[in-house]
Design a protein around this motif. Structure first.
Motif, PDB file in Angstrom:
ATOM      1  N   TRP A 101      11.469   8.661  12.721  1.00 60.80           N
ATOM      2  CA  TRP A 101      11.249   8.691  11.271  1.00 60.80           C
ATOM      3  C   TRP A 101       9.902   8.052  10.946  1.00 60.80           C
ATOM      4  CZ3 TRP A 101      10.158   4.783   7.908  1.00 60.80           C
ATOM      5  CH2 TRP A 101      10.161   5.109   6.545  1.00 60.80           C
ATOM      6  N   ALA A 102       9.637   6.905  11.545  1.00 61.78           N
ATOM      7  CA  ALA A 102       8.389   6.167  11.263  1.00 61.78           C
ATOM      8  C   ALA A 102       7.173   6.995  11.642  1.00 61.78           C
ATOM      9  CB  ALA A 102       8.393   4.832  12.017  1.00 61.78           C
ATOM     10  N   LYS A 103       7.262   7.688  12.778  1.00 60.22           N
ATOM     11  CA  LYS A 103       6.156   8.550  13.222  1.00 60.22           C
ATOM     12  C   LYS A 103       5.888   9.649  12.200  1.00 60.22           C
ATOM     13  CE  LYS A 103       4.890   9.061  17.876  1.00 60.22           C
ATOM     14  NZ  LYS A 103       5.201   9.139  19.284  1.00 60.22           N
ATOM     15  N   ASP A 104       6.984  10.278  11.778  1.00 57.10           N
ATOM     16  CA  ASP A 104       6.886  11.389  10.824  1.00 57.10           C
ATOM     17  C   ASP A 104       6.307  10.905   9.501  1.00 57.10           C
ATOM     18  OD1 ASP A 104       7.606  14.074   9.845  1.00 57.10           O
ATOM     19  OD2 ASP A 104       8.979  12.954   8.571  1.00 57.10           O
ATOM     20  N   ILE A 105       6.802   9.794   9.009  1.00 60.33           N
ATOM     21  CA  ILE A 105       6.368   9.327   7.691  1.00 60.33           C
ATOM     22  C   ILE A 105       4.908   8.870   7.739  1.00 60.33           C
ATOM     23  CG2 ILE A 105       6.896   6.827   7.616  1.00 60.33           C
ATOM     24  CD1 ILE A 105       8.251   9.227   5.055  1.00 60.33           C
ATOM     25  N   THR A 106       4.525   8.248   8.867  1.00 64.06           N
ATOM     26  CA  THR A 106       3.144   7.799   9.007  1.00 64.06           C
ATOM     27  C   THR A 106       2.191   8.996   8.976  1.00 64.06           C
ATOM     28  OG1 THR A 106       3.950   5.969  10.352  1.00 64.06           O
ATOM     29  CG2 THR A 106       1.598   6.367  10.415  1.00 64.06           C
ATOM     30  N   ALA A 107       2.599  10.080   9.648  1.00 67.14           N
ATOM     31  CA  ALA A 107       1.775  11.293   9.655  1.00 67.14           C
ATOM     32  C   ALA A 107       1.682  11.877   8.247  1.00 67.14           C
ATOM     33  CB  ALA A 107       2.361  12.311  10.620  1.00 67.14           C
ATOM     34  N   ARG A 108       2.811  11.862   7.536  1.00 71.64           N
ATOM     35  CA  ARG A 108       2.821  12.446   6.193  1.00 71.64           C
ATOM     36  C   ARG A 108       2.053  11.587   5.183  1.00 71.64           C
ATOM     37  NH1 ARG A 108       8.968  13.515   5.094  1.00 71.64           N
ATOM     38  NH2 ARG A 108       8.276  14.454   3.147  1.00 71.64           N
ATOM     39  N   LEU A 109       2.026  10.280   5.430  1.00 71.82           N
ATOM     40  CA  LEU A 109       1.284   9.391   4.520  1.00 71.82           C
ATOM     41  C   LEU A 109      -0.219   9.536   4.744  1.00 71.82           C
ATOM     42  CD1 LEU A 109       3.473   6.165   4.702  1.00 71.82           C
ATOM     43  CD2 LEU A 109       3.191   7.617   2.704  1.00 71.82           C
ATOM     44  N   GLY A 110      -0.588   9.991   5.953  1.00 70.68           N
ATOM     45  CA  GLY A 110      -1.995  10.233   6.277  1.00 70.68           C
ATOM     46  C   GLY A 110      -2.778   8.975   6.554  1.00 70.68           C
ATOM     47  N   ALA A 151       0.813  -1.223   0.000  1.00 68.03           N
ATOM     48  CA  ALA A 151       0.000   0.000   0.000  1.00 68.03           C
ATOM     49  C   ALA A 151       0.845   1.270   0.000  1.00 68.03           C
ATOM     50  CB  ALA A 151      -0.926  -0.007   1.217  1.00 68.03           C
ATOM     51  N   ALA A 152       2.041   1.211   0.624  1.00 70.45           N
ATOM     52  CA  ALA A 152       2.724   2.479   0.894  1.00 70.45           C
ATOM     53  C   ALA A 152       4.139   2.619   0.348  1.00 70.45           C
ATOM     54  CB  ALA A 152       2.742   2.710   2.409  1.00 70.45           C
ATOM     55  N   LEU A 153       4.748   1.547  -0.122  1.00 68.68           N
ATOM     56  CA  LEU A 153       6.172   1.635  -0.479  1.00 68.68           C
ATOM     57  C   LEU A 153       6.461   2.677  -1.559  1.00 68.68           C
ATOM     58  CD1 LEU A 153       8.927   0.525   0.319  1.00 68.68           C
ATOM     59  CD2 LEU A 153       8.737  -1.122  -1.543  1.00 68.68           C
ATOM     60  N   ASP A 154       5.623   2.748  -2.568  1.00 66.74           N
ATOM     61  CA  ASP A 154       5.849   3.729  -3.642  1.00 66.74           C
ATOM     62  C   ASP A 154       5.834   5.147  -3.105  1.00 66.74           C
ATOM     63  OD1 ASP A 154       6.064   1.698  -5.401  1.00 66.74           O
ATOM     64  OD2 ASP A 154       4.083   1.940  -6.328  1.00 66.74           O
ATOM     65  N   ARG A 155       4.868   5.411  -2.209  1.00 68.17           N
ATOM     66  CA  ARG A 155       4.757   6.757  -1.644  1.00 68.17           C
ATOM     67  C   ARG A 155       5.903   7.042  -0.681  1.00 68.17           C
ATOM     68  NH1 ARG A 155      -0.564   8.134   0.935  1.00 68.17           N
ATOM     69  NH2 ARG A 155      -0.707   5.922   1.429  1.00 68.17           N
ATOM     70  N   ILE A 156       6.313   6.009   0.073  1.00 73.34           N
ATOM     71  CA  ILE A 156       7.457   6.188   0.983  1.00 73.34           C
ATOM     72  C   ILE A 156       8.699   6.522   0.159  1.00 73.34           C
ATOM     73  CG2 ILE A 156       9.014   4.995   2.578  1.00 73.34           C
ATOM     74  CD1 ILE A 156       6.540   3.385   3.545  1.00 73.34           C
ATOM     75  N   ASP A 157       8.884   5.801  -0.929  1.00 72.33           N
ATOM     76  CA  ASP A 157      10.024   6.077  -1.813  1.00 72.33           C
ATOM     77  C   ASP A 157       9.969   7.497  -2.359  1.00 72.33           C
ATOM     78  OD1 ASP A 157      11.763   3.984  -1.809  1.00 72.33           O
ATOM     79  OD2 ASP A 157      10.745   2.847  -3.380  1.00 72.33           O
ATOM     80  N   ALA A 158       8.766   7.910  -2.707  1.00 67.34           N
ATOM     81  CA  ALA A 158       8.610   9.229  -3.324  1.00 67.34           C
ATOM     82  C   ALA A 158       8.970  10.363  -2.363  1.00 67.34           C
ATOM     83  CB  ALA A 158       7.180   9.409  -3.830  1.00 67.34           C
ATOM     84  N   ILE A 159       8.646  10.199  -1.076  1.00 67.89           N
ATOM     85  CA  ILE A 159       8.895  11.315  -0.154  1.00 67.89           C
ATOM     86  C   ILE A 159      10.134  11.127   0.730  1.00 67.89           C
ATOM     87  CG2 ILE A 159       6.511  12.135  -0.085  1.00 67.89           C
ATOM     88  CD1 ILE A 159       6.065  10.695   2.487  1.00 67.89           C
TER      89      ILE A 159
END
Ligand SMILES: [Zn+2]
Length: 213
Positions: free
Chosen positions: A204-213, A185-193
């Motif tokens: 990092w995980a907290k921040d990325i989870t918030a940014r992924l929404g 579900a999220a790898l492409d978006r994680i790679d993108a940002i």
């Protein structure tokens, strides 16, 4: 390139001085035996020839698993983070396409190796671990868990170990179905940002989870 030098170590128990090999950088293609030695602690274990005292020496070094395009800088004393961040962030060199990481402790380094050896993406593992941390802090505050680490047992099964004061107090199985679902579900978006992020930990995980929404 691997680099090591003999350094004088004062035994913490008997005070006698002995020389010990300290690595600045370890390339596992150049020294294949080091791959095992960093995993079983042999590379960092000091044993005093006089009194037999043993200790694991923590120092900064660069781990280069060239055959798998992995670079991990261990900033054990916190002195080189900014400098290494600058170096590892450079592009257009032999390390393009590498998984590059900075870890702030020897335990974090060992965990990264276990995740790597398991063939898993440490970013997804950190996201899962961050949600486990949230759960532990919400529901099991009285257990005083201070560390959660990914681990693999002798049967090759993955899980998380919960530690308190350096001792394991609980464990849980690694949820591979959840890992695959998040990855899908999220790898492409994680790679993108965050493709170039070096410090992959709970913050990092907290921040990325918030940014992924
Ligand atoms: Zn000694």
């Amino acid at each position: 390139m691997s680099q090591s030098a003999m350094q004088e170590i004062t035994c913490p128990q008997c005070g006698k001085k002995h020389s010990f090999r300290v690595w600045d950088s370890i390339n596992t293609r150049e020294y294949p035996e080091m791959k095992e030695k960093v995993r079983n602690d042999e590379a960092f274990r000091y044993r005093c020839p006089d009194c037999g005292a043993a200790a694991i020496l923590n120092y900064n070094f660069l781990y280069h698993q060239q055959e798998d395009k992995v670079l991990i800088f261990v900033d054990a004393d916190g002195s080189s983070y900014e400098e290494m961040k600058k170096i590892l962030s450079q592009k257009g060199n032999a390390f393009d396409g590498y998984r590059k990481r900075i870890v702030l402790s020897y335990n974090d380094f060992k965990e990264k190796l276990l995740i790597l050896d398991a063939g898993l993406d440490d970013r997804i593992v950190e996201i899962i671990k961050a949600s486990i941390w949230d759960n532990v802090e919400e529901r099991y505050k009285d257990k005083h868990i201070d560390e959660i680490y990914f681990a693999t047992n002798e049967d090759g099964e993955h899980g998380f170990l919960f530690r308190k004061g350096g001792h394991m107090v609980a464990s849980m199985e690694f949820d591979m179905a959840l890992y695959k679902a998040i990855k899908e579900a999220a790898l492409d978006r994680i790679d993108a940002i965050s493709k170039d992020d070096l410090l992959i930990n709970r913050a990092w995980a907290k921040d990325i989870t918030a940014r992924l929404g």
